[in-house]
Write a protein that holds these residues in place. Structure first.
Motif, short mmCIF file in Angstrom:
data_model
loop_
_atom_site.label_atom_id
_atom_site.label_comp_id
_atom_site.label_asym_id
_atom_site.label_seq_id
_atom_site.Cartn_x
_atom_site.Cartn_y
_atom_site.Cartn_z
N TRP A 209 52.40 40.56 42.65
CA TRP A 209 51.65 39.32 42.91
C TRP A 209 51.84 38.33 41.77
CZ3 TRP A 209 50.83 38.26 47.57
CH2 TRP A 209 50.31 39.16 48.49
N ILE A 210 51.87 38.82 40.55
CA ILE A 210 52.07 37.93 39.40
C ILE A 210 53.39 37.17 39.55
CG2 ILE A 210 52.55 37.87 36.91
CD1 ILE A 210 50.44 40.15 36.66
N GLU A 211 54.45 37.88 39.86
CA GLU A 211 55.75 37.24 40.05
C GLU A 211 55.73 36.28 41.24
OE1 GLU A 211 58.33 37.33 37.93
OE2 GLU A 211 56.98 38.52 36.68
N TYR A 212 55.05 36.68 42.30
CA TYR A 212 54.93 35.84 43.49
C TYR A 212 54.21 34.54 43.15
CZ TYR A 212 53.46 34.47 48.21
OH TYR A 212 53.24 33.78 49.38
N PHE A 213 53.08 34.63 42.46
CA PHE A 213 52.31 33.44 42.10
C PHE A 213 53.02 32.58 41.07
CE2 PHE A 213 48.34 35.94 43.41
CZ PHE A 213 48.40 35.45 44.70
N ILE B 164 43.60 32.05 43.26
CA ILE B 164 43.54 33.49 43.51
C ILE B 164 42.41 33.80 44.48
CG2 ILE B 164 43.01 35.72 42.43
CD1 ILE B 164 44.53 34.58 39.91
N MET B 165 41.26 33.15 44.31
CA MET B 165 40.11 33.37 45.21
C MET B 165 40.45 32.97 46.65
SD MET B 165 36.93 32.16 42.80
CE MET B 165 35.77 32.12 44.14
N GLU B 166 41.12 31.84 46.82
CA GLU B 166 41.51 31.40 48.16
C GLU B 166 42.50 32.37 48.80
OE1 GLU B 166 42.87 27.37 47.79
OE2 GLU B 166 40.89 26.65 47.17
N PHE B 167 43.47 32.80 48.02
CA PHE B 167 44.46 33.74 48.53
C PHE B 167 43.78 35.06 48.89
CE2 PHE B 167 48.26 36.29 48.68
CZ PHE B 167 49.22 35.40 49.11
N PHE B 168 42.90 35.52 48.01
CA PHE B 168 42.16 36.77 48.22
C PHE B 168 41.36 36.73 49.52
CE2 PHE B 168 37.96 38.81 47.60
CZ PHE B 168 38.37 40.13 47.57
N SER B 169 40.74 35.62 49.81
CA SER B 169 39.89 35.52 51.00
C SER B 169 40.68 35.64 52.30
CB SER B 169 39.08 34.21 50.98
OG SER B 169 39.93 33.10 51.15
N ASN B 170 41.99 35.47 52.23
CA ASN B 170 42.84 35.58 53.42
C ASN B 170 43.71 36.84 53.43
OD1 ASN B 170 42.20 33.05 54.80
ND2 ASN B 170 43.03 32.12 52.95
N MET B 171 43.54 37.69 52.43
CA MET B 171 44.40 38.87 52.29
C MET B 171 43.88 40.03 53.13
SD MET B 171 47.12 39.51 50.61
CE MET B 171 47.89 40.85 51.46
N VAL C 150 40.55 45.36 43.85
CA VAL C 150 40.73 45.58 42.42
C VAL C 150 42.03 44.94 41.92
CG1 VAL C 150 41.86 47.85 42.59
CG2 VAL C 150 40.47 47.29 40.58
N VAL C 151 43.04 44.84 42.75
CA VAL C 151 44.28 44.16 42.38
C VAL C 151 44.01 42.68 42.14
CG1 VAL C 151 46.55 43.44 43.25
CG2 VAL C 151 45.83 45.83 43.46
N PHE C 152 43.23 42.08 43.03
CA PHE C 152 42.90 40.67 42.85
C PHE C 152 41.92 40.47 41.69
CE2 PHE C 152 45.28 40.27 46.62
CZ PHE C 152 45.78 38.97 46.58
N ALA C 153 41.11 41.48 41.40
CA ALA C 153 40.25 41.41 40.21
C ALA C 153 41.12 41.37 38.95
CB ALA C 153 39.30 42.59 40.17
N GLU C 154 42.19 42.16 38.93
CA GLU C 154 43.12 42.13 37.79
C GLU C 154 43.78 40.76 37.67
OE1 GLU C 154 45.04 46.35 36.72
OE2 GLU C 154 45.74 45.57 38.65
N LEU C 155 44.16 40.18 38.81
CA LEU C 155 44.77 38.85 38.78
C LEU C 155 43.79 37.81 38.25
CD1 LEU C 155 46.60 38.98 42.22
CD2 LEU C 155 47.70 38.96 39.96
N ALA C 156 42.53 37.88 38.70
CA ALA C 156 41.51 36.94 38.24
C ALA C 156 41.25 37.12 36.74
CB ALA C 156 40.22 37.13 39.03
N GLN C 157 41.24 38.35 36.30
CA GLN C 157 41.00 38.64 34.89
C GLN C 157 42.07 37.99 34.01
OE1 GLN C 157 41.65 42.75 33.71
NE2 GLN C 157 40.04 42.60 32.17
N GLY C 158 43.30 37.96 34.49
CA GLY C 158 44.41 37.41 33.72
C GLY C 158 44.64 35.92 33.92
N ALA C 159 43.83 35.29 34.78
CA ALA C 159 44.01 33.85 35.04
C ALA C 159 43.78 33.06 33.76
CB ALA C 159 43.07 33.39 36.14
N LYS C 160 44.57 32.02 33.57
CA LYS C 160 44.50 31.23 32.35
C LYS C 160 43.50 30.08 32.42
CE LYS C 160 49.17 32.34 30.81
NZ LYS C 160 49.23 33.56 31.52
N HIS C 161 43.18 29.62 33.63
CA HIS C 161 42.24 28.52 33.77
C HIS C 161 41.61 28.54 35.16
CE1 HIS C 161 45.64 26.64 35.79
NE2 HIS C 161 46.34 26.81 34.68
#
Length: 132
Positions: free
Chosen positions: A11-15, A57-64, A39-50
């Motif tokens: 997901w990191i590479e995708y985003f 990530i939240m919008e993508f997560f809501s449709n996953m 939990v995968v999206f929680a990891e992505l949110a944790q690493g978000a820079k801003h």
């Protein structure tokens, strides 16, 4: 194909817009074959820079398509203990990914070599095998 459980590393590479991940990722999503875990999206949110990244990530997560189920974390801990995953360098979140993939008969798309070594060729998703 039943589907693919997509790991945080992919997901990191995708985003990031990496072309090696964008087209296969989009195709899997469009076909309904891309799955993930909260939990995968929680990891992505944790690493978000801003905040903008968090919102995306939240919008993508809501449709996953998510595979979470009650007791997953504990079941993954038991699975990890029984299979000595910690000795393979595989942590609890990765154990959750592996357990879900096994439970739902999915391949795992990951860049994590520890996961790849543990799951072997049969469970590892390769874009070359899938897309030719």
């Amino acid at each position: 194909m039943n589907g693919v459980l997509v790991d945080t590393s992919v997901w990191i590479e995708y985003f990031r817009g990496n072309p090696d991940f964008i087209n296969p990722g989009l195709q899997l999503i469009e076909e309904g074959n891309a799955y993930s875990l909260e939990v995968v999206f929680a990891e992505l949110a944790q690493g978000a820079k801003h905040k903008k990244e968090v919102t995306f990530i939240m919008e993508f997560f809501s449709n996953m398509k998510l595979l979470d189920y009650p007791g997953l974390t504990f079941s993954a801990g038991i699975y990890s203990q029984e299979n000595k995953l910690i000795h393979h360098g595989v942590g609890l979140i990765d154990a959750m990914i592996i357990l879900c993939a096994k439970t739902y008969d999915l391949k795992i798309w990951t860049l994590d070599n520890k996961i790849k070594r543990y799951i072997g060729y049969d469970m590892n998703f390769s874009t070359k095998d899938y897309f030719g």
